[in-house]
Scaffold this motif. Structure first.
Motif, PDB file in Angstrom:
ATOM      1  N   UNK A  19     -22.640 -12.408  -1.626  1.00  0.00           N
ATOM      2  CA  UNK A  19     -23.874 -11.765  -2.098  1.00  0.00           C
ATOM      3  C   UNK A  19     -24.369 -10.740  -1.092  1.00  0.00           C
ATOM      4  N   UNK A  20     -24.200 -11.013   0.199  1.00  0.00           N
ATOM      5  CA  UNK A  20     -24.634 -10.055   1.211  1.00  0.00           C
ATOM      6  C   UNK A  20     -23.836  -8.757   1.126  1.00  0.00           C
ATOM      7  N   UNK A  21     -22.613  -8.826   0.636  1.00  0.00           N
ATOM      8  CA  UNK A  21     -21.793  -7.620   0.482  1.00  0.00           C
ATOM      9  C   UNK A  21     -22.077  -6.894  -0.828  1.00  0.00           C
ATOM     10  N   UNK A  22     -22.974  -7.456  -1.649  1.00  0.00           N
ATOM     11  CA  UNK A  22     -23.229  -6.843  -2.952  1.00  0.00           C
ATOM     12  C   UNK A  22     -22.087  -7.072  -3.913  1.00  0.00           C
ATOM     13  N   UNK A  23     -21.215  -8.083  -3.634  1.00  0.00           N
ATOM     14  CA  UNK A  23     -20.068  -8.420  -4.476  1.00  0.00           C
ATOM     15  C   UNK A  23     -19.102  -7.234  -4.612  1.00  0.00           C
ATOM     16  N   UNK A  24     -19.073  -6.380  -3.602  1.00  0.00           N
ATOM     17  CA  UNK A  24     -18.195  -5.219  -3.611  1.00  0.00           C
ATOM     18  C   UNK A  24     -17.489  -5.096  -2.264  1.00  0.00           C
ATOM     19  N   UNK A  25     -16.247  -4.633  -2.331  1.00  0.00           N
ATOM     20  CA  UNK A  25     -15.463  -4.366  -1.129  1.00  0.00           C
ATOM     21  C   UNK A  25     -15.072  -2.893  -1.152  1.00  0.00           C
ATOM     22  N   UNK A  26     -15.260  -2.233  -0.015  1.00  0.00           N
ATOM     23  CA  UNK A  26     -14.841  -0.844   0.129  1.00  0.00           C
ATOM     24  C   UNK A  26     -13.793  -0.763   1.226  1.00  0.00           C
ATOM     25  N   UNK A  27     -12.815   0.060   0.988  1.00  0.00           N
ATOM     26  CA  UNK A  27     -11.748   0.234   1.974  1.00  0.00           C
ATOM     27  C   UNK A  27     -11.101   1.596   1.733  1.00  0.00           C
ATOM     28  N   UNK A  28     -10.186   1.947   2.604  1.00  0.00           N
ATOM     29  CA  UNK A  28      -9.447   3.199   2.482  1.00  0.00           C
ATOM     30  C   UNK A  28      -7.980   2.934   2.786  1.00  0.00           C
ATOM     31  N   UNK A  29      -7.117   3.358   1.882  1.00  0.00           N
ATOM     32  CA  UNK A  29      -5.664   3.268   2.105  1.00  0.00           C
ATOM     33  C   UNK A  29      -5.212   4.582   2.730  1.00  0.00           C
ATOM     34  N   UNK A  30      -4.669   4.495   3.916  1.00  0.00           N
ATOM     35  CA  UNK A  30      -4.202   5.683   4.637  1.00  0.00           C
ATOM     36  C   UNK A  30      -2.687   5.751   4.482  1.00  0.00           C
ATOM     37  N   UNK A  31      -2.232   6.812   3.842  1.00  0.00           N
ATOM     38  CA  UNK A  31      -0.799   7.034   3.636  1.00  0.00           C
ATOM     39  C   UNK A  31      -0.367   8.153   4.590  1.00  0.00           C
ATOM     40  N   UNK A  32       0.536   7.844   5.515  1.00  0.00           N
ATOM     41  CA  UNK A  32       0.965   8.789   6.548  1.00  0.00           C
ATOM     42  C   UNK A  32       2.432   9.111   6.359  1.00  0.00           C
ATOM     43  N   UNK A  33       2.755  10.366   6.542  1.00  0.00           N
ATOM     44  CA  UNK A  33       4.141  10.813   6.452  1.00  0.00           C
ATOM     45  C   UNK A  33       4.618  11.207   7.845  1.00  0.00           C
ATOM     46  N   UNK A  34       5.860  10.898   8.165  1.00  0.00           N
ATOM     47  CA  UNK A  34       6.396  11.211   9.475  1.00  0.00           C
ATOM     48  C   UNK A  34       6.576  12.705   9.673  1.00  0.00           C
ATOM     49  N   UNK A  35       6.761  13.096  10.887  1.00  0.00           N
ATOM     50  CA  UNK A  35       6.924  14.499  11.212  1.00  0.00           C
ATOM     51  C   UNK A  35       5.913  14.931  12.248  1.00  0.00           C
ATOM     52  N   UNK A  36       6.003  16.137  12.678  1.00  0.00           N
ATOM     53  CA  UNK A  36       5.092  16.691  13.676  1.00  0.00           C
ATOM     54  C   UNK A  36       4.422  17.924  13.109  1.00  0.00           C
ATOM     55  N   UNK A  37       3.089  17.958  13.036  1.00  0.00           N
ATOM     56  CA  UNK A  37       2.207  16.818  13.338  1.00  0.00           C
ATOM     57  C   UNK A  37       2.189  15.837  12.164  1.00  0.00           C
ATOM     58  N   UNK A  38       1.664  14.644  12.434  1.00  0.00           N
ATOM     59  CA  UNK A  38       1.562  13.638  11.387  1.00  0.00           C
ATOM     60  C   UNK A  38       0.544  14.079  10.350  1.00  0.00           C
ATOM     61  N   UNK A  39       0.881  13.917   9.079  1.00  0.00           N
ATOM     62  CA  UNK A  39      -0.005  14.249   7.977  1.00  0.00           C
ATOM     63  C   UNK A  39      -0.300  12.980   7.190  1.00  0.00           C
ATOM     64  N   UNK A  40      -1.533  12.838   6.775  1.00  0.00           N
ATOM     65  CA  UNK A  40      -1.925  11.616   6.069  1.00  0.00           C
ATOM     66  C   UNK A  40      -2.835  11.955   4.900  1.00  0.00           C
ATOM     67  N   UNK A  41      -2.848  11.040   3.975  1.00  0.00           N
ATOM     68  CA  UNK A  41      -3.724  11.119   2.798  1.00  0.00           C
ATOM     69  C   UNK A  41      -4.521   9.828   2.719  1.00  0.00           C
ATOM     70  N   UNK A  42      -5.771   9.963   2.395  1.00  0.00           N
ATOM     71  CA  UNK A  42      -6.657   8.795   2.337  1.00  0.00           C
ATOM     72  C   UNK A  42      -7.041   8.549   0.881  1.00  0.00           C
ATOM     73  N   UNK A  43      -6.863   7.316   0.432  1.00  0.00           N
ATOM     74  CA  UNK A  43      -7.187   6.919  -0.942  1.00  0.00           C
ATOM     75  C   UNK A  43      -8.367   5.944  -0.878  1.00  0.00           C
ATOM     76  N   UNK A  44      -9.568   6.349  -1.277  1.00  0.00           N
ATOM     77  CA  UNK A  44     -10.714   5.422  -1.276  1.00  0.00           C
ATOM     78  C   UNK A  44     -10.501   4.292  -2.277  1.00  0.00           C
TER      79      UNK A  44
END
Length: 632
Positions: A328-353
């Protein structure tokens, strides 16, 4: 009232006088006719009044925050000495025409000679603005005159919307994902709102109308955008300002991966088992290879403990218990972010809420309280609280129950239960001699424990109510003996003597009062617990000894006690010290009992008959003897 017909035209050269015959009649009376002569005179040349017709023209001053299309000036006629003169203060006739000679002004001139503010209002932030209008007035005969009006628009006294930085340039290194904040604009003023003016249909960026945050609408890389931002007062849209924002998103050699879905929002029931997959991301990079993609979960500790990533799959790690204060203190909700990273220089990533909402499931039945037994005195009044049935339910919100009484309320079950609180109250008469115990069946039904309102659970609970007998006591009056002195009033009046103060057990019992002795002539009566004296024509003082019986209780358990009242009544004619108040004297001695014996002889009927006959014979004999003596 005689008026000119609409559309009629008068020409003194053709008809210079009209004769109207008016007829008036009242009910029951003859009609009366009179004539009305209307003379038409030739008109004069149309002239315009000063200062409207002067070289400078009339001057009007208004504030810049005046509402759009507000009337600012009226070119109105005035009839003076047969001339039609133009100026302020009079309504415009329908036969006049108004024409604006100069059109280089935002002001509007109506057919009726009204000068209106612009459709979009004035700019409240500019300095004093001046607008000159040259107006020509013409009547239906071709006569005309002209004048001018100068409207001075003064700056608004309210603060104007302004941008401290009207030009901004923003450069973003690398690609940006959807819904990321690129920059923020800020304007000064009241009730500020923001909007993108150009491009008209923005597809790359959007702006928060309250905060001014500019966000991307999709994955952006290697683009340039020119935005025209407007800030305006929500209550006065005419008060606005604009700013330009140039956004440059630099490209990279190694592009960030693209994922579907770009945002994950879901609802899951609390009974979902650990290990269940919520979503599987489909991500690709510029090389179209999934082998070099790395998936990680970021967010609050509560989210990372309840969920985990297994490759591109988001899974439930532990039980999602909806029925807890922590959830109940969390409002019955969970928030997170999935970070998808691809190898290489420099590293590139995408964030999925990620946003996961846990929904309730009605898992538990209500539980009955242990030892639901209550005791209530048999003299409990209507509405008295007997007790509270405290049912429990482990589903959240905890103990969210409704209470109902099986069988309802009635003579056999003189109780009711509150639907929300579970309080049991008395709603009927209780008699321990008839029934000493009541067995009530209370139904507990849970509420708001499942999204499907049809999935409700209930339980029946036994509640015992035991009546506690209350012994009846004799009514107690204070004092038990009173000696009172009053002065009689006028005959036919009503004179209060005293008020008896008595109580019974229980205190709610109703007491009744009756005079049982000493009121042979009916001079006293009781009105409730008040003794009232009815004065008579008695001339001498007289004492009364009254016995009042006080009854309490009901039915076969009624009890009574007796109060003695000694009332000394002094007639009005007796020379005694005047007194209008009643003297109450409490006798400290033992009650005085006055006994009076009267001897009454009640002979038998036969004796009365014999005595009557004997008396008649005696009178006859005496009469005969008297007659014989007189004859001699």
């Amino acid at each position: 009232q005689v008026t000119l017909r609409a559309g009629a035209e008068l020409d003194a050269r053709q008809v210079n006088q009209y004769t109207l015959i008016l007829r008036a009649a009242c009910p029951g009376e003859d009609a009366v006719e009179e004539r009305l002569f209307v003379r038409v005179t030739a008109g004069h040349v149309l002239r315009c009044d000063s200062p409207f017709a002067s070289a400078e023209g009339d001057v009007v001053q208004v504030l810049a925050d005046v509402a759009p299309r507000t009337p600012l000036y009226a070119v109105l006629p005035q009839s003076l000495g047969g001339l039609t003169v133009m100026g302020q203060g009079f309504p415009s006739p329908s036969f006049l025409q108004f024409r604006l000679r100069n059109h280089n002004t935002p002001l509007t001139l109506t057919r009726r000679g009204l000068v209106l503010a612009p459709d979009n209002g004035f700019d409240p932030c500019k300095d004093t603005q001046t607008f000159r209008l040259e107006i020509e007035v013409m009547d239906h005969q071709g006569h005309n005159c002209s004048g001018a009006v100068k409207v001075e628009v003064l700056p608004s006294r309210r603060p104007c919307i302004t941008f401290p930085e009207p030009h901004q340039a923003v450069t973003v290194t690398g690609a940006i994902g959807p819904w990321e904040v690129v920059t923020q604009v800020h304007a000064r003023g009241d009730n500020v709102r923001y909007a993108i003016l150009a491009p008209v249909a923005p597809v790359l960026f959007t702006i928060d109308e309250v905060t001014g945050e500019i966000r991307s609408t999709r994955q952006l890389e290697g683009i340039r955008a020119h935005l025209l931002i407007r800030a305006y007062n929500a209550l006065r849209p005419a008060d606005h300002a604009t700013a330009t924002v140039n956004i440059t998103v630099q490209g990279t050699d190694c592009q960030a991966p693209r994922c579907v879905p770009a945002i994950f929002v879901s609802q899951v029931p609390e009974t979902v088992s650990p290990g269940s997959t919520l979503v599987t991301l489909r991500c690709t990079d510029s090389t179209s290879s999934d082998g070099c993609l790395h998936y990680a979960l970021e967010g609050p500790p509560s989210s990372r403990s309840h969920f985990c990533m297994e490759g591109p799959r988001l899974k439930v790690n532990t039980t999602l218990d909806y029925d807890s204060e922590a959830m109940a203190a969390l409002g019955f909700q969970f928030t997170a972010t999935i970070v998808v990273t691809v190898g290489g220089q420099p590293l590139q990533s995408t964030r999925v809420p990620v946003l996961v909402t846990v929904t309730p499931v009605n898992e538990f039945r209500p539980a009955c309280p242990s030892g639901a037994t209550f005791t209530v005195p048999e003299t409990a009044a209507f509405g008295s609280v007997v007790g509270r049935v405290a049912g429990t339910d482990s589903d959240y919100p905890l103990d969210s129950l409704e209470y109902s009484l099986e069988g309802g309320s009635g003579p056999a079950q003189p109780f009711s239960i509150d639907r929300r609180t579970g309080e049991i109250r008395v709603v009927g008469s209780l008699e321990s001699q008839q029934q000493k115990n009541y067995r009530l069946v209370v139904r507990l039904t849970d509420t708001h424990n499942d999204l499907d309102l049809r999935k409700r659970q209930s339980r029946l609970c036994d509640v015992s109510v035991r009546l506690q007998a209350v012994p009846d006591q004799l009514p107690v009056c204070i004092p038990e003996v009173q000696e009172l002195r009053i002065t009689a009033g006028s005959p036919g009046s009503r004179q209060p003597v005293t008020r008896l103060v008595c109580r019974s057990s229980p205190d709610s019992a109703v007491l009744t009062y009756t005079i049982v002795g000493g009121n042979e002539d009916g001079r006293f009566r009781l009105e409730g617990n008040t003794l009232v004296y009815l004065p008579s024509d008695r001339a001498e003082p007289h004492p009364f000894v009254l016995l009042v019986e006080v009854w309490g209780g009901s039915g076969a358990r009624r009890r009574s006690s007796v109060v003695a009242l000694v009332v000394h009544v002094t007639p009005r004619s007796t020379p005694v010290p005047p007194s209008t108040t009643t003297q109450h004297t409490t006798l400290q001695k033992e009650p005085l009992v006055v006994m009076q014996t009267e001897t009454v002889w009640h002979p038998s009927a036969w004796f009365v008959a014999v005595l009557t006959v004997s008396g008649a014979l005696l009178l006859a004999t005496l009469g005969c003897m008297a007659r014989s003596l007189l004859c001699r």
